[in-house]
Design a protein around this motif. Structure first.
Motif, PDB file in Angstrom:
ATOM      1  N   SER A  80       0.408  63.177  41.470  1.00 47.19           N
ATOM      2  CA  SER A  80       0.465  64.801  41.221  1.00 47.19           C
ATOM      3  C   SER A  80      -0.689  65.424  40.856  1.00 47.19           C
ATOM      4  O   SER A  80      -0.922  66.939  41.437  1.00 47.19           O
ATOM      5  CB  SER A  80       1.495  64.797  40.016  1.00 47.19           C
ATOM      6  OG  SER A  80       2.626  63.951  40.156  1.00 47.19           O
ATOM      7  N   HIS A  81      -1.583  65.055  40.175  1.00 45.87           N
ATOM      8  CA  HIS A  81      -2.703  65.528  39.904  1.00 45.87           C
ATOM      9  C   HIS A  81      -3.703  65.843  41.074  1.00 45.87           C
ATOM     10  O   HIS A  81      -4.035  66.776  41.414  1.00 45.87           O
ATOM     11  CB  HIS A  81      -3.569  65.218  38.708  1.00 45.87           C
ATOM     12  CG  HIS A  81      -2.866  65.472  37.591  1.00 45.87           C
ATOM     13  ND1 HIS A  81      -2.432  66.649  37.219  1.00 45.87           N
ATOM     14  CD2 HIS A  81      -2.609  64.679  36.466  1.00 45.87           C
ATOM     15  CE1 HIS A  81      -1.801  66.466  35.774  1.00 45.87           C
ATOM     16  NE2 HIS A  81      -2.178  65.212  35.597  1.00 45.87           N
ATOM     17  N   GLY A  82      -3.672  65.029  41.956  1.00 47.75           N
ATOM     18  CA  GLY A  82      -4.178  64.912  43.372  1.00 47.75           C
ATOM     19  C   GLY A  82      -3.764  65.753  44.370  1.00 47.75           C
ATOM     20  O   GLY A  82      -4.698  66.578  44.868  1.00 47.75           O
ATOM     21  N   GLY A 105      -5.205  54.612  38.279  1.00 46.60           N
ATOM     22  CA  GLY A 105      -4.300  55.713  38.564  1.00 46.60           C
ATOM     23  C   GLY A 105      -4.373  56.733  37.283  1.00 46.60           C
ATOM     24  O   GLY A 105      -4.589  57.795  37.569  1.00 46.60           O
ATOM     25  N   VAL A 106      -4.476  56.263  36.107  1.00 38.24           N
ATOM     26  CA  VAL A 106      -4.448  56.930  34.790  1.00 38.24           C
ATOM     27  C   VAL A 106      -5.929  57.686  34.803  1.00 38.24           C
ATOM     28  O   VAL A 106      -6.005  58.753  34.696  1.00 38.24           O
ATOM     29  CB  VAL A 106      -4.318  56.080  33.958  1.00 38.24           C
ATOM     30  CG1 VAL A 106      -4.691  56.862  32.361  1.00 38.24           C
ATOM     31  CG2 VAL A 106      -2.714  55.865  33.517  1.00 38.24           C
ATOM     32  N   ALA A 107      -7.014  57.016  35.248  1.00 38.68           N
ATOM     33  CA  ALA A 107      -8.425  57.514  35.003  1.00 38.68           C
ATOM     34  C   ALA A 107      -8.286  58.476  36.118  1.00 38.68           C
ATOM     35  O   ALA A 107      -8.946  59.791  35.806  1.00 38.68           O
ATOM     36  CB  ALA A 107      -9.187  56.227  35.393  1.00 38.68           C
ATOM     37  N   PHE A 108      -8.005  58.281  37.125  1.00 35.56           N
ATOM     38  CA  PHE A 108      -8.202  59.560  38.296  1.00 35.56           C
ATOM     39  C   PHE A 108      -7.431  60.471  38.067  1.00 35.56           C
ATOM     40  O   PHE A 108      -7.685  61.631  38.319  1.00 35.56           O
ATOM     41  CB  PHE A 108      -7.805  59.022  39.674  1.00 35.56           C
ATOM     42  CG  PHE A 108      -9.064  58.205  40.431  1.00 35.56           C
ATOM     43  CD1 PHE A 108     -10.113  59.254  40.874  1.00 35.56           C
ATOM     44  CD2 PHE A 108      -9.078  56.642  40.675  1.00 35.56           C
ATOM     45  CE1 PHE A 108     -11.156  58.378  41.450  1.00 35.56           C
ATOM     46  CE2 PHE A 108     -10.114  56.317  41.392  1.00 35.56           C
ATOM     47  CZ  PHE A 108     -11.315  57.215  41.597  1.00 35.56           C
ATOM     48  N   GLY A 109      -5.971  60.491  37.396  1.00 38.21           N
ATOM     49  CA  GLY A 109      -5.098  61.468  37.242  1.00 38.21           C
ATOM     50  C   GLY A 109      -5.779  62.400  36.125  1.00 38.21           C
ATOM     51  O   GLY A 109      -5.885  63.604  36.530  1.00 38.21           O
ATOM     52  N   GLY A 149      -8.706  67.651  35.458  1.00 38.18           N
ATOM     53  CA  GLY A 149      -9.822  68.140  35.046  1.00 38.18           C
ATOM     54  C   GLY A 149     -10.651  68.957  36.131  1.00 38.18           C
ATOM     55  O   GLY A 149     -10.684  70.176  35.915  1.00 38.18           O
ATOM     56  N   ILE A 150     -10.541  68.456  37.558  1.00 33.76           N
ATOM     57  CA  ILE A 150     -10.765  69.336  38.487  1.00 33.76           C
ATOM     58  C   ILE A 150     -10.154  70.619  38.883  1.00 33.76           C
ATOM     59  O   ILE A 150     -10.606  71.573  38.961  1.00 33.76           O
ATOM     60  CB  ILE A 150     -10.938  68.559  39.631  1.00 33.76           C
ATOM     61  CG1 ILE A 150     -12.132  67.358  39.650  1.00 33.76           C
ATOM     62  CG2 ILE A 150     -11.379  69.294  40.903  1.00 33.76           C
ATOM     63  CD1 ILE A 150     -11.878  66.122  40.694  1.00 33.76           C
ATOM     64  N   THR A 151      -8.771  70.146  38.706  1.00 34.79           N
ATOM     65  CA  THR A 151      -8.110  71.602  38.952  1.00 34.79           C
ATOM     66  C   THR A 151      -8.152  72.816  37.765  1.00 34.79           C
ATOM     67  O   THR A 151      -8.256  73.671  38.093  1.00 34.79           O
ATOM     68  CB  THR A 151      -6.432  70.955  38.667  1.00 34.79           C
ATOM     69  OG1 THR A 151      -6.200  70.068  39.354  1.00 34.79           O
ATOM     70  CG2 THR A 151      -5.466  72.316  39.070  1.00 34.79           C
ATOM     71  N   SER A 152      -8.190  72.218  36.613  1.00 35.33           N
ATOM     72  CA  SER A 152      -8.589  73.272  35.586  1.00 35.33           C
ATOM     73  C   SER A 152      -9.799  73.839  35.743  1.00 35.33           C
ATOM     74  O   SER A 152     -10.041  75.001  35.500  1.00 35.33           O
ATOM     75  CB  SER A 152      -8.445  72.636  34.246  1.00 35.33           C
ATOM     76  OG  SER A 152      -7.296  72.019  33.942  1.00 35.33           O
ATOM     77  N   PHE A 153     -10.908  72.995  36.169  1.00 35.35           N
ATOM     78  CA  PHE A 153     -12.153  73.617  36.084  1.00 35.35           C
ATOM     79  C   PHE A 153     -12.336  74.728  37.378  1.00 35.35           C
ATOM     80  O   PHE A 153     -12.853  75.561  36.978  1.00 35.35           O
ATOM     81  CB  PHE A 153     -13.113  72.357  36.462  1.00 35.35           C
ATOM     82  CG  PHE A 153     -14.549  72.793  36.864  1.00 35.35           C
ATOM     83  CD1 PHE A 153     -15.456  73.471  35.985  1.00 35.35           C
ATOM     84  CD2 PHE A 153     -14.940  72.695  38.232  1.00 35.35           C
ATOM     85  CE1 PHE A 153     -16.772  73.843  36.103  1.00 35.35           C
ATOM     86  CE2 PHE A 153     -16.382  73.136  38.519  1.00 35.35           C
ATOM     87  CZ  PHE A 153     -17.114  73.477  37.496  1.00 35.35           C
ATOM     88  N   VAL A 154     -11.725  74.343  38.596  1.00 35.64           N
ATOM     89  CA  VAL A 154     -11.922  75.146  39.638  1.00 35.64           C
ATOM     90  C   VAL A 154     -11.171  76.509  39.304  1.00 35.64           C
ATOM     91  O   VAL A 154     -11.698  77.298  39.537  1.00 35.64           O
ATOM     92  CB  VAL A 154     -11.122  74.496  40.898  1.00 35.64           C
ATOM     93  CG1 VAL A 154     -11.135  75.491  42.074  1.00 35.64           C
ATOM     94  CG2 VAL A 154     -12.012  73.420  41.439  1.00 35.64           C
TER      95      VAL A 154
END
Lengths: 355, 276
Positions: free
Chosen positions: A113-115, A170-174, A179-184
């Protein structure tokens, strides 16, 4: 020898006849869709909604009436998208839980989902629109697929896919993707950035129109068929690598197929509804409580329940602080958690723990 | 169904686990695989039920290379009872046993009357008919083991592979399971810990030690004090009790010695301390 066994063989624990249950759920879904379409800042009686829907579904054209505009142009597509998204997320959750043999799994757990959110957010902030209206869904799917590819590459060991590694990676990448989503989004100076962060982390169905619907609907329908065809083998996969092999299963190949289908489902749904949590985790468990763990019986129930659940969560999202809207992820949590805990206490998940 | 294991070798993490093991079980034969923990029993069985492809050697059923045929084709003939695996989801007994039909069904095949009959027969044979609708998690250890056996039987196998089928079972259930398996009349290859059980139910015993087959033949000829003593590091005596073989076993300690067993080392250290 078989004469001593009563027929038909009881293949499940639940008492309710299965076809009746499916029919009842389908009925609830249909009625819910009509009733929910009538609910909003401007109320439309269910009878009138049914009339308007019947008019359009039998080929009637648009009329000038306000109710017609509200029902057919604005609310009904949104209700349908809620059903499609709920069904897709519930299905994806049920399959992921089986693939990693873990009842706390869902598409979030594998970072899918986060991806998908990362893919969508990158398109939004860079303003690329190479594929027109399909750009956003395509980007979200690419995000989910990238997440899946990364997770699979990291979780693989000697050509085998091990469930526990899959979950950990999966949890780690999630977390990384969230983080990337929020950062961008936080970096963009747009006034809508806050709104976007909320949408991609908590989801929402506002702004849905008929053009939004075909792609996710087709994907969810197609994936449902393909996954149902693999339901029996998913049952064997749940028993584990060794038992699966003993039953003639190519466990790794089946896992790949199931994960690709799940990625497709999650990516497409997240692209149109944002990151709606909890549906993929909880609805499969409700389905299991109703009809048991056999995926051939459980997956269709999960699909219908997911549709009903998200449909009503969306009604609550647009009504509770009307005329403003709550992010639907807030509602799935508010509605879902107490409901799930109540059902769990009433029915008892004790058996699942002792297994 | 005849089973031929021909010069099978398996390496795990650079370490040789099986070293050119050759073993045949004639059609309808019951061969018990015995040996200490880590001797390669489970690995050999895994090569037969296609969970681990041998690095060298061939496994044949009725002369055909097991690993060259499609997985489902092999699984239709080979039934497996392995040690129970945990899952977080609750199947009922009937659902769990019905999974034994997986290899017989294509992707879109419906569960037919023939499949139902096979499941019902397996439940009946294992005395589980009355449990069909119960959840597996609610059952006792012995009942769960019977569910696993019933699942193996539901596939109507011609070769049955059993990995410690009597683990965690009380004496009565151990006997019941082995009686049942022997009376099926199918070919059986079973890893067993109990030498008494191996001698009583198997018509041949294969002894593994550190990945090599060190003895193979009828129980009375293979399970001698010399072989048992050498393989397990025990002092063994073998008695013929009206046709049944009985074993008297005691740990053997020949310390100090490079291969002194850890329990002997402890015992020696304790007696030294006591003497002070």
């Amino acid at each position: 020898m078989t004469a001593t066994v009563p027929k038909p063989l009881a293949l499940r624990a639940a008492a309710a006849p299965y076809p009746a249950l499916l029919a009842a759920l389908a009925g609830v879904l249909t009625v819910s869709a009509v009733v929910a379409t009538g609910i909003g800042p401007v109320g439309v009686p269910a009878g009138e909604v049914a009339g308007i829907l019947a008019h359009h579904l039998t080929g009637g054209g648009d009329t000038a009436a306000t109710a017609d505009l509200i029902v057919w142009r604005i609310r009904f597509p949104r209700v349908l998208l809620g059903v499609v998204a709920g069904a897709g997320l519930a299905l994806a959750g049920a399959v992921v839980q089986g693939v990693v043999r873990n009842p706390v799994a869902d598409p979030y757990l594998l970072g899918l989902s986060h991806g998908a959110s990362v893919g969508a957010v990158l398109v939004l902030t860079t303003g690329v629109a190479v594929l027109g209206a399909l750009t956003l869904p395509a980007a979200a799917f690419c995000g989910a697929a990238t997440a899946m590819a990364l997770v699979l590459a990291m979780a693989r060991q000697g050509g085998r896919l091990l469930p526990v590694r899959l979950i950990l990676v999966g949890v780690a990448f999630g977390h990384l993707f969230a983080g990337i989503t929020s950062f961008v989004l936080a970096r963009t100076d747009s006034s809508a950035a806050q709104q976007q962060i909320i949408f991609w982390l908590l989801g929402g169905l506002s702004g849905t129109n008929w053009a939004t619907l075909p792609v996710p609907a087709a994907v969810v329908a197609g994936a449902t068929v393909l996954l149902l065809a693999r339901a029996r083998r998913l049952n064997a996969l749940v028993l584990g690598e060794e038992a699966g092999a003993a039953l003639g299963l190519n466990a790794s190949r089946l896992r790949w197929q199931l994960l690709v289908l799940t990625t497709l489902l999650t990516g497409t749904v997240v692209a149109v509804s944002g990151g709606i949590g909890f549906v993929g985790l909880i609805v499969p468990h409700l389905a299991r409580m109703l009809v048991g763990a056999d995926h051939r019986r459980m997956l269709p129930v999960a699909v219908l329940l997911g549709g009903v659940f998200l449909l009503w969560a969306d009604v609550a999202a647009r009504m509770l602080i009307s005329p403003a809207e709550l992010p639907i992820g807030v509602l799935t949590a508010f509605l879902g958690v107490p409901f799930f805990l109540l059902v769990m206490r009433a029915r008892g998940l004790a058996g699942q723990e002792s297994a | 169904m005849r089973l031929d294991i021909e010069a099978v070798s398996v390496t795990l993490g650079g370490r040789g686990v099986l070293d050119e093991v050759s073993l045949s079980v004639p059609s309808g034969g019951f061969t018990a695989l015995v040996g200490p923990n880590g001797s390669g029993k489970s690995t050999l069985l895994r090569a037969v039920y296609r969970a681990r492809r041998p690095d060298a050697g061939v496994v044949r059923i009725d002369g055909r290379d097991l690993w060259a045929m499609p997985a489902a084709r092999a699984a239709r003939d080979v039934g497996v009872l392995m040690q129970e695996q945990h899952t977080g989801f609750e199947f009922t007994v009937a659902e769990s046993v019905a999974l034994g039909r997986t290899a017989h069904l294509g992707m879109f095949d419906r569960f037919t009357r023939a499949d139902q009959d096979a499941v019902a027969e397996a439940l009946d044979r294992t005395g589980l008919s009355a449990f069909a609708g119960r959840r597996v998690g609610e059952l006792s250890g012995g009942e769960r083991q019977r569910v696993l056996l019933a699942r193996a039987l539901a596939g109507r196998p011609r070769l049955l592979v059993l990995d410690e089928p009597t683990n965690h079972l009380d004496i009565r259930h151990q006997l019941d399971i082995l009686e049942l398996v022997r009376d099926l009349g199918v070919t059986v290859l079973a890893a067993l810990h109990g030498l008494d059980l191996a001698a009583a139910y198997a018509d041949a015993v294969a002894v593994l030690r550190a990945g090599r087959l060190v003895a193979h033949g009828p129980p009375a000829r293979v399970l001698t004090p010399a072989v048992i003593g050498e393989v397990y590091g025990v002092d063994a005596s073998v008695h013929d009790d009206a046709g049944r073989i009985r074993f008297g076993l005691r740990p053997r300690c020949v310390c100090p010695d490079r291969r002194c067993h850890w329990s002997c080392r402890q015992r020696r250290d304790r007696s030294v301390a006591d003497a002070r």
